[in-house]
Each structure stands twice: as C-alpha cells, then as structure tokens.
Scaffold this active site. Sequence first.
Site, PDB file in Angstrom:
ATOM      1  N   SER A 329       0.840  -1.200   0.000  1.00 29.91           N
ATOM      2  CA  SER A 329       0.000   0.000   0.000  1.00 29.91           C
ATOM      3  C   SER A 329       0.878   1.254   0.000  1.00 29.91           C
ATOM      4  O   SER A 329       1.684   1.439  -0.907  1.00 29.91           O
ATOM      5  CB  SER A 329      -0.955  -0.037   1.191  1.00 29.91           C
ATOM      6  OG  SER A 329      -1.916   0.985   1.103  1.00 29.91           O
ATOM      7  N   ASP A 431      -9.757  -4.091  -5.712  1.00 34.09           N
ATOM      8  CA  ASP A 431      -9.177  -3.118  -4.782  1.00 34.09           C
ATOM      9  C   ASP A 431      -9.827  -1.755  -4.999  1.00 34.09           C
ATOM     10  O   ASP A 431      -9.727  -1.169  -6.084  1.00 34.09           O
ATOM     11  CB  ASP A 431      -7.663  -3.033  -4.996  1.00 34.09           C
ATOM     12  CG  ASP A 431      -6.952  -2.297  -3.863  1.00 34.09           C
ATOM     13  OD1 ASP A 431      -7.586  -1.435  -3.225  1.00 34.09           O
ATOM     14  OD2 ASP A 431      -5.770  -2.593  -3.628  1.00 34.09           O
ATOM     15  N   HIS A 463      -8.266  -4.702  -1.241  1.00 31.39           N
ATOM     16  CA  HIS A 463      -7.007  -4.130  -0.756  1.00 31.39           C
ATOM     17  C   HIS A 463      -6.465  -4.892   0.446  1.00 31.39           C
ATOM     18  O   HIS A 463      -5.241  -5.019   0.605  1.00 31.39           O
ATOM     19  CB  HIS A 463      -7.244  -2.659  -0.385  1.00 31.39           C
ATOM     20  CG  HIS A 463      -5.985  -1.891  -0.149  1.00 31.39           C
ATOM     21  ND1 HIS A 463      -5.097  -1.558  -1.153  1.00 31.39           N
ATOM     22  CD2 HIS A 463      -5.461  -1.369   0.990  1.00 31.39           C
ATOM     23  CE1 HIS A 463      -4.095  -0.869  -0.656  1.00 31.39           C
ATOM     24  NE2 HIS A 463      -4.282  -0.744   0.648  1.00 31.39           N
TER      25      HIS A 463
END
Length: 522
Positions: A329, A431, A463
């Site tokens: 991320s 995501d 995600h």
Amino acid sequence: NLCFKKSARISTFDNLAGIIWGRKYYYYIFFSFIQNPLCLGSPERTSHSSLRIPPLLFPVQERVSFQLLLPQPSARLPTALMAVSTSSSPPPAILQAADRRRAVSPSSSGSVTKVADDETDTKTLLSRDANLVSAQHHHHQQQPRRRTVAKLRRPQRQKSFRQDIGHAACETYLVTRLAIKLLRYLGLGYRWITRLAALALYAMLLMPGFLQVAYYYYFSSQVRRSITYGDQPRNRLDLHFPANIDEPKPVVIFVTGGAWIIGYKAWGAFLGKQLAERDIIVACIDYRNFPQGTISDMVTDASEGISFICSNISAYGGDPDRIYLMGQSAGAHISSCALLDQAFKEAKGEKGTCWSVSQMKAYFGLSGGYNLLKLVDHFHNRGLYRSLFLSIMEGEESLPKFSPEVKLKDPSAKAAVCHLPPIVLFHGTADRSMPPCASEDFVDALQSLGAKAELVLYKGKTHTDLFLQDPLRGGKDDLFEHIVAAIHAGDAEALAKDAKAPARRRLVPEVLLRLAGHISPF
C-alpha cells in the site's frame, strides 16, 4: 556469624531467575539465603567459615575461589547481627561442619596456615586460590588488594521495566499530540469519521487473529523489536528470525502501509512470522508518519533503514547477497520512491550512499500507488481529503517528484532503469483503495524502458484480502507462495522443504472474515 554451604550448585531456580532478569552474572548471595539455612552462631564456637563462590558468579577468565574469615563481633559487625549471635546457638550439625572447615586455609603464597579454635582476633581476609593466582599472577600483580564490600545492584529487569514505562509515556504523549494536530487537518468530515468507525469495527472482527499475532510479536524469542537504524524518533525496525539459523538466510526488507498516517512496523508481524517459518529473515522498517513527517521524511527513513540492513544483516545471520525489498500500500509507494531515487543517484555517479540498488535481488510491490497525480481525486472521494493529502506530499508541485511512474518520463530515466532489480507487482482486481490500474500503468512504464517488470493480478481480491484476510484464513495463500517461490528460486533444498511445509492453520472463523470484508474501509 554466617555459615554458608561449602559446595553449592546452580539450581533450576537460579537459571530461571537469570533468564528472567537477563543478567550475565547471578546474584548468588541473595539465592543462598533462600536455598540454604541462615546460621547465626556465637563467635566462641565459630571463628570463621569457608565460602566458595560458584563459577557462574564471575566471567570465565575471572573464576577464582575465596576464603572468607569472619571477624569478632567487635569488628564493626551490624548491631542486629551481634544481638542475635549472642542470643542464639546454631544447630550442632552446622557447628561440626564449621569446625571441620576451619582446620586449614591456603594462603596466597601456597603455604598452609593453621587456624586455632580459640583465635578471636582474626582480621577479615580475602585470598585467592594459590593455583589460580600463580596462573594469572602476571595479570593481577599490578592490582593492589583492597578490602571492599560487594554491593548488590538492582536487577536489570527493574531498570528495563522503568525504561519501558518511560518510553510508553513518551510515546503516548507523542501520539496524543500528533493526533490533535491531525484532527486540525481533518476537521469534522463525514467521510473520514465513518471510515474511522468502520476501521474500529473491522479490527474488532479480526481481533481473534490479531491477538495471536500480538502474542507472537511481543513474546516470541524469534523477534527482535525496535532496533535503531537512525537518529530520528521512529527510526526503528523489527527483525523476525527463523527457528534455526545454521547458515546465512535470505532477507526481506518490508515497508508497511497505513495511508502515510497510521503506518507502523508491527503491521508486518504476521508476514514476518509466515516468512520466518520458511527460513527467511524479515526486517520491518518503521518510519515517520504524517504529521510527524512528510513524504520526503518517509522516503529518507526508508532509505536509511535499507542501508542499515544492507550493512549489518550479516551480523544477524542474514545473507547480504540475497536481500529483497517489499512494500504494501503506502509502503509500496514509499519503498518504490526510495528504490528509484537510489537508481537515479547511481546513474548520475553520486557517492556518499551506503547501499546500492544492485544489492536488491528483487522488488515486490503489493497494492501500491505509483502515480500520485492520478490518485488525488480518488483519495479525496475515499476520505483522504485533498488538503490533507497535499500536506502529506508537500504540496501539489511535489507530486511528480514522488510519483515513480512520472519520474520514468525523465530523460535520464533510461540510464537509471538499467540499475533496477527485477520488479514484481501484486494487485487485487477488486481493490477500491488503490485501483489496480496504478500497478498496470507502472509496469507498462517500466517495461517500455527495458526494465524487468511483471504484474500479477488476483481476481476478486480487495485491498486487504491479499495482506490480511487470506493469511488469517489459513491454508494455501497464492500471494505468499508466489513470494516464497521467487525468493527460493535456484535453491533446490529450500524448494523441497517448501513443498513439504504443512498447511497454515486458520486464525479467524470464516464468518468473521466475511463480515470484515464487507465492513473494511479499505
């Protein structure tokens, strides 16, 4: 007068206490009072006693035997002991043992000195064994003999406990101050408040797994926490070790995510535990978050952490020739910026850096964003408001500087890309926090310049599915197996062990995982 047992062995209780306190030497005198009887006798019957200090009380090169001759009560004995010694008589067995012990005592010159029973004016004396004195005479001949009274220090555990309390207080104050500062940026927005509430509920649903990982993180002997790698407040990293380090192991440097605001090195504990089970050392780097720092501080911290690992991992059992860089991320964005910045520096011939891109065997990017210009509006709609995001990224004019995909359009990028290691990006097609097109566009830009880049898409994965829900579900994890296979490529023995590895157990019930997937704010 104190009568001690002549031959004492270190018991399990001693060893356990030494482990708990973490000290190199034991406070043996203290434990003697616990294990052996405290004998208080009159000076007429017991003029002195022999005390042999156990070997573990001193270092190997300082192991000596002592002969302790106790003085008369008038030779400045504590008043309490004098009163008890004159009013109490010792058990007969102990008196007989004391009579046998005071027959002879070796002097420092090796001769035998006889001590009379009625000798009451003997002065306090400490003397080493003759055989050890002659062996180490050249080391101690310049050291004058001093009459000292050993003073027991506080156990190290008490000191470290005080330090932990002080550190926790400082961290609490810092977090509170930064949280207040962050609230000034956020204001009373509907989006971020609902996302925060969803995050709290999401964490509660996955708490059964989080508690098990937390127990491993704080109590496992395979974890070394908060190793300092720089001079900034959050320049710390954690190391996760395999159970057996009989040879240098491959190393994964992991930069955790957290929207550039809530990132923390402990978020990588579960990944560290999993990879350590496959004989891989994992280093989780912590870095300054906003508002404690901005994006340039985060990239600098990550680069310093990478430099520390490259320079020192061999001392921890890692193989400096098999180091892999990974980010998730926001951590994928920060680590890719650090990697690309280093490649540009090496292409320009800049010196003064402590690590090289060539030291990285490969780079793994998990659910990252690599073009901030395309993500400003997306993050604003998700609750990371434009004003806050631009404050993190040091203004709109700095967005191209911290967008790896945009930097590849620089004329000098061709020379820099040839220094990059193989790059593998992972992304879920469902995501919503980081759209999968972010990884797709970055891979296309890298391949257009001749870099070795690969994209792996996981259909229907969100995600957090790839990094949290799937590992907590147990069983086979495609992402994890892909990473391990890439690290162990070319190592037939390691691949054979991976094929026989048992399936990972489930940490969270399926119903909670499904509810968490629906509630997840990411």
